[in-house]
Design a protein around this motif. Structure first.
Motif, PDB file in Angstrom:
ATOM      1  N   PRO A 123      12.652 -35.654 131.326  1.00  0.00           N
ATOM      2  CA  PRO A 123      13.462 -34.737 130.417  1.00  0.00           C
ATOM      3  C   PRO A 123      15.049 -34.746 130.670  1.00  0.00           C
ATOM      4  CG  PRO A 123      11.603 -33.535 131.380  1.00  0.00           C
ATOM      5  CD  PRO A 123      11.818 -34.698 132.192  1.00  0.00           C
ATOM      6  N   GLY A 124      15.930 -34.730 129.836  1.00  0.00           N
ATOM      7  CA  GLY A 124      17.485 -34.680 130.106  1.00  0.00           C
ATOM      8  C   GLY A 124      17.963 -36.466 129.996  1.00  0.00           C
ATOM      9  N   LEU A 125      17.285 -37.177 131.035  1.00  0.00           N
ATOM     10  CA  LEU A 125      17.540 -38.519 130.911  1.00  0.00           C
ATOM     11  C   LEU A 125      17.247 -39.235 129.632  1.00  0.00           C
ATOM     12  CD1 LEU A 125      16.975 -39.677 134.565  1.00  0.00           C
ATOM     13  CD2 LEU A 125      19.099 -39.069 133.562  1.00  0.00           C
ATOM     14  N   ASN A 126      15.944 -38.811 129.181  1.00  0.00           N
ATOM     15  CA  ASN A 126      15.418 -39.562 128.085  1.00  0.00           C
ATOM     16  C   ASN A 126      16.150 -39.118 126.758  1.00  0.00           C
ATOM     17  OD1 ASN A 126      14.144 -37.131 127.284  1.00  0.00           O
ATOM     18  ND2 ASN A 126      12.261 -38.018 127.807  1.00  0.00           N
ATOM     19  N   LYS A 127      17.032 -38.273 126.798  1.00  0.00           N
ATOM     20  CA  LYS A 127      17.923 -37.736 125.670  1.00  0.00           C
ATOM     21  C   LYS A 127      19.207 -38.414 125.579  1.00  0.00           C
ATOM     22  CE  LYS A 127      14.755 -34.481 124.418  1.00  0.00           C
ATOM     23  NZ  LYS A 127      13.761 -34.744 125.717  1.00  0.00           N
ATOM     24  N   ILE A 128      19.756 -38.941 126.775  1.00  0.00           N
ATOM     25  CA  ILE A 128      21.062 -39.581 126.862  1.00  0.00           C
ATOM     26  C   ILE A 128      21.326 -40.344 125.649  1.00  0.00           C
ATOM     27  CG2 ILE A 128      22.624 -41.014 128.016  1.00  0.00           C
ATOM     28  CD1 ILE A 128      21.479 -39.661 130.811  1.00  0.00           C
ATOM     29  N   PRO A 129      20.194 -41.405 125.316  1.00  0.00           N
ATOM     30  CA  PRO A 129      20.798 -42.315 124.207  1.00  0.00           C
ATOM     31  C   PRO A 129      21.080 -41.507 122.860  1.00  0.00           C
ATOM     32  CG  PRO A 129      18.763 -43.020 125.309  1.00  0.00           C
ATOM     33  CD  PRO A 129      19.151 -41.725 125.839  1.00  0.00           C
ATOM     34  N   HIS A 130      20.232 -40.345 122.536  1.00  0.00           N
ATOM     35  CA  HIS A 130      20.554 -39.738 121.281  1.00  0.00           C
ATOM     36  C   HIS A 130      21.966 -39.199 121.354  1.00  0.00           C
ATOM     37  CE1 HIS A 130      20.209 -36.557 118.183  1.00  0.00           C
ATOM     38  NE2 HIS A 130      19.414 -37.639 117.764  1.00  0.00           N
ATOM     39  N   GLY A 131      22.468 -38.964 122.472  1.00  0.00           N
ATOM     40  CA  GLY A 131      23.806 -38.120 122.792  1.00  0.00           C
ATOM     41  C   GLY A 131      25.014 -39.307 122.765  1.00  0.00           C
ATOM     42  N   LYS A 162      18.529 -51.697 124.863  1.00  0.00           N
ATOM     43  CA  LYS A 162      17.177 -50.858 124.845  1.00  0.00           C
ATOM     44  C   LYS A 162      17.278 -49.356 125.215  1.00  0.00           C
ATOM     45  CE  LYS A 162      15.698 -54.020 122.961  1.00  0.00           C
ATOM     46  NZ  LYS A 162      15.123 -54.220 121.456  1.00  0.00           N
ATOM     47  N   PHE A 163      18.475 -49.383 126.076  1.00  0.00           N
ATOM     48  CA  PHE A 163      18.776 -47.888 126.713  1.00  0.00           C
ATOM     49  C   PHE A 163      19.276 -47.002 125.267  1.00  0.00           C
ATOM     50  CE2 PHE A 163      21.261 -44.635 128.332  1.00  0.00           C
ATOM     51  CZ  PHE A 163      20.509 -43.914 129.122  1.00  0.00           C
ATOM     52  N   VAL A 164      20.469 -47.805 124.865  1.00  0.00           N
ATOM     53  CA  VAL A 164      21.130 -46.984 123.833  1.00  0.00           C
ATOM     54  C   VAL A 164      20.154 -46.879 122.578  1.00  0.00           C
ATOM     55  CG1 VAL A 164      23.203 -47.899 124.653  1.00  0.00           C
ATOM     56  CG2 VAL A 164      22.147 -49.014 122.711  1.00  0.00           C
ATOM     57  N   MET A 165      19.086 -47.515 122.274  1.00  0.00           N
ATOM     58  CA  MET A 165      18.263 -47.274 121.312  1.00  0.00           C
ATOM     59  C   MET A 165      17.019 -46.311 121.686  1.00  0.00           C
ATOM     60  SD  MET A 165      18.106 -51.016 119.300  1.00  0.00           S
ATOM     61  CE  MET A 165      18.340 -52.242 120.709  1.00  0.00           C
ATOM     62  N   ALA A 188      17.875 -40.456 106.754  1.00  0.00           N
ATOM     63  CA  ALA A 188      17.597 -40.664 108.246  1.00  0.00           C
ATOM     64  C   ALA A 188      18.771 -40.114 109.081  1.00  0.00           C
ATOM     65  CB  ALA A 188      17.353 -41.962 108.563  1.00  0.00           C
ATOM     66  N   VAL A 189      19.961 -40.131 108.590  1.00  0.00           N
ATOM     67  CA  VAL A 189      20.909 -39.559 109.465  1.00  0.00           C
ATOM     68  C   VAL A 189      21.113 -38.359 109.402  1.00  0.00           C
ATOM     69  CG1 VAL A 189      23.402 -39.505 109.508  1.00  0.00           C
ATOM     70  CG2 VAL A 189      22.432 -41.675 108.536  1.00  0.00           C
ATOM     71  N   THR A 190      20.650 -37.603 108.356  1.00  0.00           N
ATOM     72  CA  THR A 190      20.438 -36.309 108.400  1.00  0.00           C
ATOM     73  C   THR A 190      19.449 -35.747 109.455  1.00  0.00           C
ATOM     74  OG1 THR A 190      21.011 -36.279 106.181  1.00  0.00           O
ATOM     75  CG2 THR A 190      20.195 -34.047 107.074  1.00  0.00           C
ATOM     76  N   ALA A 191      18.346 -36.694 109.345  1.00  0.00           N
ATOM     77  CA  ALA A 191      17.191 -36.309 110.486  1.00  0.00           C
ATOM     78  C   ALA A 191      17.773 -36.524 111.920  1.00  0.00           C
ATOM     79  CB  ALA A 191      16.112 -37.086 110.242  1.00  0.00           C
ATOM     80  N   THR A 192      18.535 -37.427 112.254  1.00  0.00           N
ATOM     81  CA  THR A 192      18.868 -37.564 113.648  1.00  0.00           C
ATOM     82  C   THR A 192      19.954 -36.162 114.039  1.00  0.00           C
ATOM     83  OG1 THR A 192      21.096 -38.474 112.881  1.00  0.00           O
ATOM     84  CG2 THR A 192      19.102 -40.090 113.437  1.00  0.00           C
ATOM     85  N   GLN A 193      20.690 -35.653 112.854  1.00  0.00           N
ATOM     86  CA  GLN A 193      21.452 -34.558 113.376  1.00  0.00           C
ATOM     87  C   GLN A 193      20.602 -33.359 113.669  1.00  0.00           C
ATOM     88  OE1 GLN A 193      23.755 -34.716 109.883  1.00  0.00           O
ATOM     89  NE2 GLN A 193      25.100 -36.054 110.704  1.00  0.00           N
ATOM     90  N   THR A 194      19.442 -33.438 113.198  1.00  0.00           N
ATOM     91  CA  THR A 194      18.515 -32.001 113.299  1.00  0.00           C
ATOM     92  C   THR A 194      17.750 -32.271 114.729  1.00  0.00           C
ATOM     93  OG1 THR A 194      16.844 -32.673 111.990  1.00  0.00           O
ATOM     94  CG2 THR A 194      18.530 -31.350 110.928  1.00  0.00           C
ATOM     95  N   THR A 195      17.613 -33.375 115.132  1.00  0.00           N
ATOM     96  CA  THR A 195      16.656 -33.854 116.087  1.00  0.00           C
ATOM     97  C   THR A 195      16.602 -32.950 117.250  1.00  0.00           C
ATOM     98  OG1 THR A 195      16.426 -35.936 115.348  1.00  0.00           O
ATOM     99  CG2 THR A 195      15.689 -35.721 117.535  1.00  0.00           C
ATOM    100  N   PRO A 196      17.971 -32.684 117.899  1.00  0.00           N
ATOM    101  CA  PRO A 196      18.101 -32.189 119.073  1.00  0.00           C
ATOM    102  C   PRO A 196      17.617 -30.842 119.318  1.00  0.00           C
ATOM    103  CG  PRO A 196      20.094 -33.298 118.573  1.00  0.00           C
ATOM    104  CD  PRO A 196      19.277 -33.486 117.383  1.00  0.00           C
TER     105      PRO A 196
END
Lengths: 226, 53, 322
Positions: free
Chosen positions: C285-293, A104-107, C311-319
């Motif tokens: 903030p910060g910790l909740n961005k780790i999964p995206h990174g 759930k964390f990685v998602m 959707a892949v394109t969208a994930t690349q612009t998200t940050p």
């Protein structure tokens, strides 16, 4: 009284308010749906339900132990086997719960207003740790002696030990078989309701086909929750 | 206080411990932790059956 | 909000069949099989509890030394502070002294409760006289006798009371020997646990006495169960323990905690803080961005992304847009 007035009266009744509240907890048809969004297709999704299944086994084996009493398992080979079932169901409960947590964390599954789902999951983990700990205290063997006399220092240092005496066997038995399992069940129950209420988090960057190009209104930012 | 009284005869056999710097882990715990990591990785990479629409 | 990336409602997505009840029942069967196999093949530990009798049989001199330390006020329990007594304030986190604030809720007078009261049940005249002499003496006199005896015992290499040089010990040697007699006879456990109540469900005093000795700690040390051996997550014998406590026990191994007198309250406070951080990750903030990174989510949803390249394109612009 007209039919409309009667209807209005029924709607104001406490009973119908409870019914409305319960039925509104989860969107219609989402309590136990037989379909899931197309993106729910990975083995990582099976660990939440595996933890739930393990919890059922933990409770079942624990209930069998209560039939024989707290010292039964020292003298009966059947009792010892049931104790082994209890230990291993706990080990699997924690293992599957933690893998579920990693998944759930990685998602970033808290996205889209699912922060409380994560929070109740975290508290399920904390209360489970406390419950498992009290189990170690009521084994009535060397482990219990050592663990209780060690753990008392940590709890005493915070003042908790003034009310929660880990060396008081009678108190710990009741915590382990009543209060703390109730806490686990309440937290896990809230967690499961929230999962059904919000549904499974969509992938990063996803937009539902029907709304493609239109900003959805029910969600929140990708990184965090509102 | 007596520094080291004799131990009782029936202490269970040592489970085996891995000492690495200040880290001290029992072999059974290592097996559990490694197994969890392996299962996690497998869950991410093994294809999930998707035959039904 | 303009530019805000939103997570859409999951109920709006196209679905496929997914039988939750079948999934649960299958999980239950699989987990039950695993549990039964491991319970049968590995089992569970059950190292017998130490009894005062086994302590006396295996380490009689430790029983005498421990009883003496209770009388001298030098044992852990005697100097503990709340919730047992007011001999000290207990641990503190800077100006926060929770241990002191919550007060004495389980009063224990180490000398009286753990030694004198049980020993006074011995009816032989020598012990009765020794107990009477102890009770009539001043606190200073009691302390002098007991400390003299404790020091003398410490000078004997194996702690054997029979080898102690003569000195000003008052009734202490007889009383300490009385504790050993009770332990050897098997009645000390009961005297400490059920002397004031028929139903002995609270062995706190017996455990405090046991923990004041070296015998239990030596066994635990031999099994890697001590606090400074990551013992909190270990188990006796060939069994996994509580690996989920790894972080809690980790802090005890490193400075400043490993050398601190207030380690327990410091580690507890740190773990409370870290637990709150963990529970509130979604809002930090910060910790909740780790999964995206981390990008591990690409593995989870790889099939779906293969069908939805937009959707892949969208994930690349998200940050940059969040």
């Amino acid at each position: 009284m007209s039919a409309a007035e009667e209807q209005a009266g029924e709607n104001r009744s406490w009973s119908s308010a409870v019914v409305r509240w319960v039925s509104g907890l989860v969107p219609r048809g989402q309590w136990l749906p037989d379909r899931q969004p197309g993106y729910v297709a990975s083995w990582i999704y099976v660990f939440g339900v595996s933890a739930l299944a393990s919890l059922v086994l933990v409770i079942a084996s624990g209930l069998v132990l209560t039939v024989g009493g707290v010292t039964w398992w020292h003298t009966s080979s059947l009792g010892h086997f049931v104790n082994s079932l209890h230990l291993w169901s706990v080990e699997f409960f924690f293992a599957t719960m933690v893998i579920h947590l990693w998944g759930k964390f990685v998602m970033a599954s808290w996205r889209g207003g699912r922060g409380l789902t994560w929070l109740t999951g975290a508290f399920s983990f904390f209360v489970s740790i406390g419950t498992a700990f009290t189990g170690y205290l009521i084994q009535t063997n060397f482990d219990s002696q050592w663990i209780s006399t060690q753990a008392k220092d940590g709890l005493n240092s915070t003042g908790v030990g003034s009310q929660f005496n880990v060396m008081d066997f009678g108190q710990m038995v009741l915590y382990h078989v009543a209060l703390l399992p109730l806490g686990v069940l309440v937290m896990v129950g809230l967690h499961v309701v929230l999962v059904r209420r919000r549904g499974v988090v969509p992938p990063f960057g996803a937009e539902p086909p029907a709304e493609a190009g239109v900003e959805a209104v029910s969600g929140s930012s990708e990184g965090g929750v509102k | 206080m007596v520094s080291s009284p004799p131990l009782p005869p029936a202490i269970p056999l040592d489970a085996g411990f891995v000492h690495w710097g200040f880290v001290n882990l029992s072999v059974p715990n290592i097996i559990v932790i490694v197994a969890m990591l392996v299962v996690f990785v497998l869950a991410l990479v093994v294809p999930f059956p998707q035959d039904r629409p | 909000m303009a530019g805000r990336v939103v997570t859409p409602d999951s109920h709006a997505f196209p679905t496929r069949r997914y039988d939750l009840v079948k999934e649960f029942v299958t999980a239950l069967v699989v987990m039950a099989l695993l549990v039964v196999v491991f319970a049968a093949a590995v089992g569970s530990p059950d190292e017998k509890a130490i009894t005062m009798k086994s302590w006396a049989a295996n380490a009689p001199f430790d029983v005498v030394a421990t009883a003496t330390s209770e009388l001298a006020g030098t044992s852990t329990t005697a100097g503990y502070g709340p919730p047992y007594n007011r001999a000290s304030d207990g641990q503190a986190l800077g100006p926060i002294t929770l241990q002191k604030w919550f007060g004495v809720t389980h009063p224990v007078n180490a000398a009286t409760d753990l030694v004198i009261n049980p020993v006074s049940t011995l009816s032989d005249s020598a012990t009765q006289a020794a107990v009477a002499q102890w009770k009539q003496a001043s606190a200073d006199q009691q302390s002098t006798w007991a400390n003299n005896y404790a020091n003398a015992l410490g000078k004997v290499s194996d702690g054997d009371p029979a080898k102690v040089a003569t000195g000003d010990y008052g009734p202490v040697p007889v009383i300490a020997a009385g504790e050993l007699t009770l332990a050897k006879g098997g009645s000390l456990d009961g005297l400490l646990t059920t002397s004031s109540t028929f139903y002995g469900t609270d062995p706190t005093n017996a455990l405090l006495l046991l923990a004041d000795g070296s015998y239990m700690a030596n066994i635990a040390n031999a099994e890697n169960l001590s606090g400074d051996q990551w013992g909190m997550m270990n188990e006796s014998g060939h069994y996994p323990g509580q690996p989920w406590l790894w972080l809690y026990t980790f802090w005890y191994q490193i400075p400043p905690f490993s050398t601190s007198d207030n380690a327990d309250v410091q580690v507890m406070a740190l773990m409370m803080l870290l637990s709150l951080v963990f529970a509130f990750v979604p809002w930090i903030p910060g910790l909740n961005k780790i999964p995206h990174g981390l990008k591990l989510y690409r593995l989870v949803w790889r099939n779906w992304y293969a069908q939805h390249p937009e959707a892949v394109t969208a994930t690349q612009t998200t940050p940059t847009r969040v």
